[in-house]
Write a protein that holds these residues in place. Structure first.
Motif, short mmCIF file in Angstrom:
data_model
loop_
_atom_site.label_atom_id
_atom_site.label_comp_id
_atom_site.label_asym_id
_atom_site.label_seq_id
_atom_site.Cartn_x
_atom_site.Cartn_y
_atom_site.Cartn_z
N ALA A 1 43.14 32.21 25.36
CA ALA A 1 43.33 32.79 26.56
C ALA A 1 44.67 32.35 27.49
CB ALA A 1 42.27 32.64 27.50
N PRO A 2 44.87 30.90 27.44
CA PRO A 2 46.11 30.26 28.49
C PRO A 2 47.27 31.13 28.20
CG PRO A 2 44.71 28.79 27.69
CD PRO A 2 44.09 29.89 26.84
N PRO A 3 47.64 31.59 26.98
CA PRO A 3 49.06 32.23 26.77
C PRO A 3 49.20 33.28 27.71
CG PRO A 3 48.37 31.52 24.63
CD PRO A 3 47.29 31.27 25.77
N LEU A 4 47.82 34.05 27.90
CA LEU A 4 48.03 35.37 29.02
C LEU A 4 48.45 35.07 30.28
CD1 LEU A 4 44.68 37.06 27.85
CD2 LEU A 4 46.91 37.25 26.65
N ILE A 5 48.35 33.69 30.72
CA ILE A 5 48.56 33.51 31.96
C ILE A 5 50.10 33.39 32.33
CG2 ILE A 5 48.74 31.72 33.64
CD1 ILE A 5 46.16 30.61 32.43
N ALA A 6 50.92 33.23 30.97
CA ALA A 6 52.36 33.05 31.28
C ALA A 6 52.89 34.79 31.07
CB ALA A 6 52.91 32.60 29.80
N ILE A 7 51.94 35.56 30.44
CA ILE A 7 52.39 37.02 30.44
C ILE A 7 52.25 37.27 32.18
CG2 ILE A 7 51.69 39.18 29.65
CD1 ILE A 7 50.99 38.00 27.13
N ALA A 8 50.91 37.09 32.73
CA ALA A 8 50.85 37.50 33.93
C ALA A 8 51.98 37.04 34.88
CB ALA A 8 49.32 37.04 34.39
N VAL B 1 62.86 43.44 33.42
CA VAL B 1 62.66 43.45 32.15
C VAL B 1 62.73 42.26 31.51
CG1 VAL B 1 63.69 44.41 30.07
CG2 VAL B 1 63.61 45.59 31.98
N ALA B 2 63.88 41.27 31.77
CA ALA B 2 63.73 39.85 31.31
C ALA B 2 62.78 39.05 31.71
CB ALA B 2 65.22 39.22 31.80
N SER B 3 62.18 39.44 32.68
CA SER B 3 60.99 38.38 33.29
C SER B 3 59.85 38.75 32.52
CB SER B 3 60.69 39.00 34.89
OG SER B 3 61.84 38.46 35.65
N VAL B 4 59.65 39.94 32.03
CA VAL B 4 58.52 40.38 31.23
C VAL B 4 58.61 40.10 29.86
CG1 VAL B 4 57.42 42.62 30.09
CG2 VAL B 4 58.09 42.70 32.74
N LEU B 5 59.82 40.05 29.35
CA LEU B 5 59.87 39.59 28.03
C LEU B 5 59.88 38.00 27.91
CD1 LEU B 5 63.06 41.52 26.60
CD2 LEU B 5 60.59 41.77 26.00
N ALA B 6 60.27 37.21 28.92
CA ALA B 6 60.36 35.76 28.94
C ALA B 6 58.98 35.36 28.92
CB ALA B 6 60.96 35.22 30.20
N GLY B 7 57.93 36.19 29.91
CA GLY B 7 56.61 35.74 29.89
C GLY B 7 55.95 35.81 28.50
N HIS B 8 56.23 37.00 27.82
CA HIS B 8 55.64 37.28 26.64
C HIS B 8 56.14 36.32 25.49
CE1 HIS B 8 54.35 40.89 28.47
NE2 HIS B 8 53.46 41.03 27.22
N LEU B 9 57.60 35.93 25.35
CA LEU B 9 58.22 35.13 24.75
C LEU B 9 57.44 33.62 24.75
CD1 LEU B 9 61.64 35.90 24.54
CD2 LEU B 9 60.12 36.57 22.88
N HIS C 1 54.26 39.06 37.24
CA HIS C 1 54.33 39.25 38.61
C HIS C 1 55.68 38.90 39.14
CE1 HIS C 1 53.93 36.82 42.51
NE2 HIS C 1 53.15 37.52 42.78
N LEU C 2 56.70 38.20 38.39
CA LEU C 2 57.88 37.88 38.85
C LEU C 2 58.72 39.31 38.66
CD1 LEU C 2 60.06 35.80 39.45
CD2 LEU C 2 60.37 35.61 36.98
N ALA C 3 58.33 39.92 37.59
CA ALA C 3 59.22 41.13 37.44
C ALA C 3 58.75 42.31 38.79
CB ALA C 3 58.69 42.08 36.14
N HIS C 4 57.57 41.97 39.33
CA HIS C 4 56.93 42.83 40.05
C HIS C 4 57.47 42.63 41.43
CE1 HIS C 4 54.44 46.24 41.41
NE2 HIS C 4 53.57 45.39 42.09
N TYR C 5 57.64 41.27 41.86
CA TYR C 5 57.77 40.80 43.07
C TYR C 5 59.19 40.23 43.46
CZ TYR C 5 52.93 41.82 44.30
OH TYR C 5 51.95 42.85 44.82
#
Length: 464
Positions: free
Chosen positions: A350-357, A404-412, A361-365
């Protein structure tokens, strides 16, 4: 729980005006110029490729050395600054409430609106996962609760489910009520939240309330584990006892290392909260897309109230997200060929999902914050008589690549944290790699979903 429902009723009773932090209208997403399917497949392929690259790192000692790296950064006057921050937090809430009632009743001219949405929910929240969690110090309600008498009653054995309900309720109120357009309503909601929070802290004690029930405290605590700065709420007791924080310094680590703690998520209710955090960021963005408008338009035309559709979609999406994640955990038990229960795997991954969130959030705000920060700075010196014209910063065209970079960075980052968790959990190398297959597939699917949302044109949540 009754109080949370009451706050929700207040949101429904509000006038039907578009709300949402984004209704201040500072930034808008733009569609990508390449074919959408190609763009999404490329993003998913990047995440899949990162899993393949991470799979080559099978040396457990190397992983431990990477995660065990620490450095110390001088921070003179840290305790003094913390004391000032506590006082500032209390005064800040008092000012938000007062200015919300007596200040200009216009979103871009009211300091309360700007402080809550631009300064706090956008800017300050980003500081939690970028620079370290300080909310446990700044939290004005905790500061007040610690000086009030407490009954210290035992919490019912409900885990973190009250925090899950509280988080989804707050997101619902944010979306369906005009909190970014009606300063007086915003102040009323802050007062209501304050009453509920202080009452709960008095009955059950500040530690129990803010560690297990309060959704805002939980959000900042989890986000703090993404940051490279070690704090009391985001440190690893086992590792950081070897590098204790001095009163005049802070400890640094690599981003995301705090998410590798085996005890970060301890039961199924905390798994649900992490999924709710992930889903709430997605929901907040999805309801501001034309696709959402076209999806619910037929229902509204049939007579279904929009105020019923929004919470129903919020609850249904959460159930789907949680169900898909728990299914992935069960499949991971099969692919990993382990005796561990699916619940144990769900907690560990579950903790890796926090990085995605955090990445979403960074991408959104980020663009939202940068665009409206000059407005906040302009209104701050004279909150009761702000200038008639306020400056809104126009971001350059290249900035569109940042979300886009923020979303990818969170997933990586999430891929790497999941990889490290698997090697900490399983004795066999192939067993650890195979256990990640279903989780990685879920991440790839979510990457494509997130990228699609951040590249859609922004509209106000419709029919409100």
């Amino acid at each position: 729980m009754v109080a949370i429902v009451a706050l929700g009723a207040a949101g429904l009773a509000a006038p039907t005006v578009a709300a949402h932090g984004g209704s201040l209208g500072a930034s808008a997403r733009e569609s990508v110029t390449v074919p959408t399917w190609l763009f999404l497949l490329t993003g998913g392929a990047v995440v899949g490729a990162s899993f393949l690259l991470a799979s080559f790192v099978t040396d457990r000692r190397l992983v431990e050395e990477i995660h065990g790296w620490r450095a110390s950064l001088p921070f003179p006057g840290r305790r003094t600054l913390a004391s000032i921050a506590r006082v500032g937090g209390v005064l800040g809430v008092a000012c938000v409430v007062a200015i919300g009632y007596v200040g200009p009743q216009n979103g871009l001219s009211n300091l309360a609106i700007l402080v809550v949405w631009v300064g706090w929910w956008a800017g300050y929240t980003m500081s939690a996962y970028l620079l370290g969690e300080t909310w446990s110090t700044v939290n004005p309600w905790r500061t007040l609760a610690e000086v009030l008498p407490s009954l210290d009653r035992s919490l019912p054995s409900v885990g973190a489910w009250p925090a899950v309900v509280g988080l989804l309720t707050l997101i619902w109120i944010e979306v369906v009520s005009p909190l970014a357009d009606d300063p007086a309503l915003l102040s009323t909601v802050v007062v209501g939240y304050s009453v509920v929070t202080l009452a709960g802290a008095i009955v059950y004690g500040p530690d129990h309330w803010f560690d297990r029930v309060d959704p805002i405290a939980a959000v900042f605590s989890y986000y703090g584990h993404v940051a490279p700065v070690v704090t009391a709420k985001s440190g690893d007791a086992r590792r950081d006892s070897e590098h204790p924080e001095d009163a005049n310094s802070v400890a640094l680590r690599l981003p995301g290392v705090g998410l590798t703690r085996a005890d970060l998520v301890t039961d199924s209710s905390e798994v649900a909260f992490v999924v709710a955090l992930l889903w709430s960021t997605t929901y907040d963005g999805f309801v501001a897309t034309p696709a959402w408008e076209s999806l619910i338009a037929p229902l509204v035309e049939m007579g279904v109230p929009a105020h019923l559709i929004y919470p129903s979609a919020l609850a249904a999406g959460f159930v789907v997200f949680l169900g898909v994640y728990r299914l992935a955990a069960r499949v991971a038990r099969s692919t990993g060929e382990t005796y561990l229960a699916a619940d144990a795997l769900a907690r560990r991954f579950a903790p890796p999902l926090i990085a995605i969130a955090a990445g979403y959030h960074l991408a959104h705000y980020l663009a939202y914050f940068l665009s409206l920060a000059p407005v906040l700075a302009t209104v701050l010196p004279s909150p009761l008589s702000p200038p008639a014209v306020v400056p809104v910063y126009s971001l350059p065209g290249w900035f569109g690549a940042i979300p886009v970079a923020s979303v990818l960075a969170g997933h990586l980052l999430a891929i790497w944290i999941a990889h490290a968790a698997a090697f900490d959990l399983f004795p066999g190398r192939l067993q650890a790699i195979r256990s990640q297959y279903p989780v990685t597939l879920v991440m790839v699917a979510y990457t494509m979903t997130s990228l699609w949302i951040v590249t859609q044109p922004t509209v106000q949540p419709p029919f409100l």
